[in-house]
Design a protein around this motif. Sequence first.
Motif, PDB file in Angstrom:
ATOM      1  N   PRO A 195       0.839  -1.202   0.000  1.00 59.69           N
ATOM      2  CA  PRO A 195       0.000   0.000   0.000  1.00 59.69           C
ATOM      3  C   PRO A 195       0.871   1.248   0.000  1.00 59.69           C
ATOM      4  O   PRO A 195       1.927   1.285   0.642  1.00 59.69           O
ATOM      5  N   SER A 196       0.450   2.267  -0.713  1.00 61.99           N
ATOM      6  CA  SER A 196       1.202   3.519  -0.770  1.00 61.99           C
ATOM      7  C   SER A 196       0.813   4.403   0.402  1.00 61.99           C
ATOM      8  O   SER A 196      -0.365   4.629   0.669  1.00 61.99           O
ATOM      9  N   ASN A 197       1.820   4.910   1.120  1.00 60.34           N
ATOM     10  CA  ASN A 197       1.569   5.765   2.274  1.00 60.34           C
ATOM     11  C   ASN A 197       2.015   7.202   2.048  1.00 60.34           C
ATOM     12  O   ASN A 197       2.127   7.977   2.982  1.00 60.34           O
ATOM     13  N   GLY A 198       2.259   7.549   0.792  1.00 62.14           N
ATOM     14  CA  GLY A 198       2.673   8.917   0.502  1.00 62.14           C
ATOM     15  C   GLY A 198       2.932   9.088  -0.977  1.00 62.14           C
ATOM     16  O   GLY A 198       3.312   8.146  -1.668  1.00 62.14           O
ATOM     17  N   GLU A 199       2.753  10.296  -1.470  1.00 60.17           N
ATOM     18  CA  GLU A 199       2.874  10.529  -2.907  1.00 60.17           C
ATOM     19  C   GLU A 199       4.306  10.362  -3.402  1.00 60.17           C
ATOM     20  O   GLU A 199       4.540  10.111  -4.582  1.00 60.17           O
ATOM     21  N   HIS A 200       5.285  10.487  -2.510  1.00 59.97           N
ATOM     22  CA  HIS A 200       6.674  10.362  -2.926  1.00 59.97           C
ATOM     23  C   HIS A 200       7.244   8.976  -2.627  1.00 59.97           C
ATOM     24  O   HIS A 200       8.440   8.751  -2.796  1.00 59.97           O
ATOM     25  N   GLN A 201       6.402   8.055  -2.200  1.00 61.60           N
ATOM     26  CA  GLN A 201       6.863   6.720  -1.855  1.00 61.60           C
ATOM     27  C   GLN A 201       6.870   5.842  -3.101  1.00 61.60           C
ATOM     28  O   GLN A 201       5.859   5.680  -3.775  1.00 61.60           O
ATOM     29  N   ALA A 202       8.021   5.266  -3.394  1.00 63.73           N
ATOM     30  CA  ALA A 202       8.143   4.419  -4.581  1.00 63.73           C
ATOM     31  C   ALA A 202       7.381   3.110  -4.369  1.00 63.73           C
ATOM     32  O   ALA A 202       7.308   2.597  -3.256  1.00 63.73           O
ATOM     33  N   PRO A 203       6.793   2.552  -5.446  1.00 62.02           N
ATOM     34  CA  PRO A 203       6.093   1.267  -5.333  1.00 62.02           C
ATOM     35  C   PRO A 203       7.047   0.165  -4.862  1.00 62.02           C
ATOM     36  O   PRO A 203       8.176   0.072  -5.337  1.00 62.02           O
ATOM     37  N   LEU A 204       6.578  -0.657  -3.935  1.00 62.82           N
ATOM     38  CA  LEU A 204       7.420  -1.710  -3.368  1.00 62.82           C
ATOM     39  C   LEU A 204       6.695  -3.049  -3.463  1.00 62.82           C
ATOM     40  O   LEU A 204       5.714  -3.277  -2.754  1.00 62.82           O
ATOM     41  N   PRO A 205       7.145  -3.958  -4.328  1.00 62.56           N
ATOM     42  CA  PRO A 205       6.533  -5.285  -4.391  1.00 62.56           C
ATOM     43  C   PRO A 205       6.815  -6.072  -3.109  1.00 62.56           C
ATOM     44  O   PRO A 205       7.953  -6.111  -2.630  1.00 62.56           O
ATOM     45  N   ILE A 206       5.786  -6.686  -2.552  1.00 64.44           N
ATOM     46  CA  ILE A 206       5.902  -7.492  -1.349  1.00 64.44           C
ATOM     47  C   ILE A 206       5.153  -8.805  -1.559  1.00 64.44           C
ATOM     48  O   ILE A 206       4.494  -8.999  -2.581  1.00 64.44           O
ATOM     49  N   LEU A 207       5.220  -9.701  -0.588  1.00 68.65           N
ATOM     50  CA  LEU A 207       4.495 -10.957  -0.693  1.00 68.65           C
ATOM     51  C   LEU A 207       2.996 -10.719  -0.569  1.00 68.65           C
ATOM     52  O   LEU A 207       2.541  -9.819   0.131  1.00 68.65           O
ATOM     53  N   ARG A 208       2.238 -11.548  -1.279  1.00 68.35           N
ATOM     54  CA  ARG A 208       0.802 -11.541  -1.093  1.00 68.35           C
ATOM     55  C   ARG A 208       0.486 -11.817   0.374  1.00 68.35           C
ATOM     56  O   ARG A 208       1.223 -12.512   1.060  1.00 68.35           O
ATOM     57  N   ARG A 209      -0.620 -11.304   0.846  1.00 67.48           N
ATOM     58  CA  ARG A 209      -0.932 -11.303   2.270  1.00 67.48           C
ATOM     59  C   ARG A 209      -0.756 -12.673   2.927  1.00 67.48           C
ATOM     60  O   ARG A 209      -0.067 -12.813   3.943  1.00 67.48           O
ATOM     61  N   ASP A 210      -1.358 -13.712   2.387  1.00 66.80           N
ATOM     62  CA  ASP A 210      -1.281 -15.021   3.017  1.00 66.80           C
ATOM     63  C   ASP A 210       0.134 -15.598   2.979  1.00 66.80           C
ATOM     64  O   ASP A 210       0.567 -16.277   3.915  1.00 66.80           O
ATOM     65  N   ASP A 211       0.865 -15.349   1.898  1.00 64.87           N
ATOM     66  CA  ASP A 211       2.242 -15.824   1.819  1.00 64.87           C
ATOM     67  C   ASP A 211       3.093 -15.151   2.896  1.00 64.87           C
ATOM     68  O   ASP A 211       3.902 -15.807   3.568  1.00 64.87           O
ATOM     69  N   GLY A 212       2.910 -13.854   3.060  1.00 67.44           N
ATOM     70  CA  GLY A 212       3.644 -13.139   4.092  1.00 67.44           C
ATOM     71  C   GLY A 212       3.262 -13.598   5.486  1.00 67.44           C
ATOM     72  O   GLY A 212       4.113 -13.694   6.386  1.00 67.44           O
TER      73      GLY A 212
END
Length: 292
Positions: A209-226
């Motif tokens: 999820p983006s928490n600010g307009e200057h925050q670069a997109p960050l790929p993470i694990l899908r919720r259940d995998d994480g």
Amino acid sequence: MNDTVQSFFPDTTARPRVYRLLRAASEPAHRELGEMPAPDDIHPLGEVLEHVINAKMTCLFADWLHRHDHTPGLPRPMQQFLRGQLRLNAYRTAQHHQEAAAIITALHQHDVPAAAINGIAHATLLYPGAGVRQSSDVDILIPASAAATAADLLTRRGYYSTGRSPTTLHRDFDDPIVPGLTLDLTTRLAHTGNATTIDHILERRAPAPSNGEHQAPLPILRRDDGFRHTLARVASQRRWPALADALHYALDDTSGSQPATALNKPSRAGWELIRSCWPQLPQDAPLAGSHG
């Protein structure tokens, strides 16, 4: 409430007061499960702070103190210290986030799928905008077949081996607050090291999820995998930050669930450990989907 003192790092077996406060600080602000009213036996603070700092829970504890109106009663130097730790961690997290996003973008440009895991991923997913999830390094999951390519790419970006392992690298920055970053490339997760399974997990990764307009997109694990990975980390490492992460996953707004048999043995052991601290949680871990 089960007040059996669990043995996590740092060990609080003989210190029930410290255990209660660390447990309270682990709970999400919007879904607290602890004693009602919240623990108020914070004094003397010295012993608590020693364990909080060793547990890498300083910022979560500072946030908990603030939410429960304990901060105004502390000496001014202590208030300044806690506020300073929160500001420092927010800045460090932002720098780590940007660098992790840049590295994953570079890996993708070389056809290496990658996703941020552990602290830097959870800071955005589970503690959005709070700046309370501390981490000392950045962990990135890649396929085993791409390890050499990834290490070579990072070397060309200025990273060098720390000597700890071939996949633990460091880069120096010209920043007085964040003078460098240690990066761990991993081809395994706590609940699985199967290469085919890791490939499938990377295929279904999602943007944080983006928490600010200057925050670069960050790929993470899908919720259940994480969640599965974090539960297995709780069982194997028994560290407070992973415990807090797993609890935040369990109490997020995900609807629907699958039976606990959808968890493999390492993840199921982690869920049982979580429930030993918070027995009011459901018997089955709240999973959103049925991926194994």
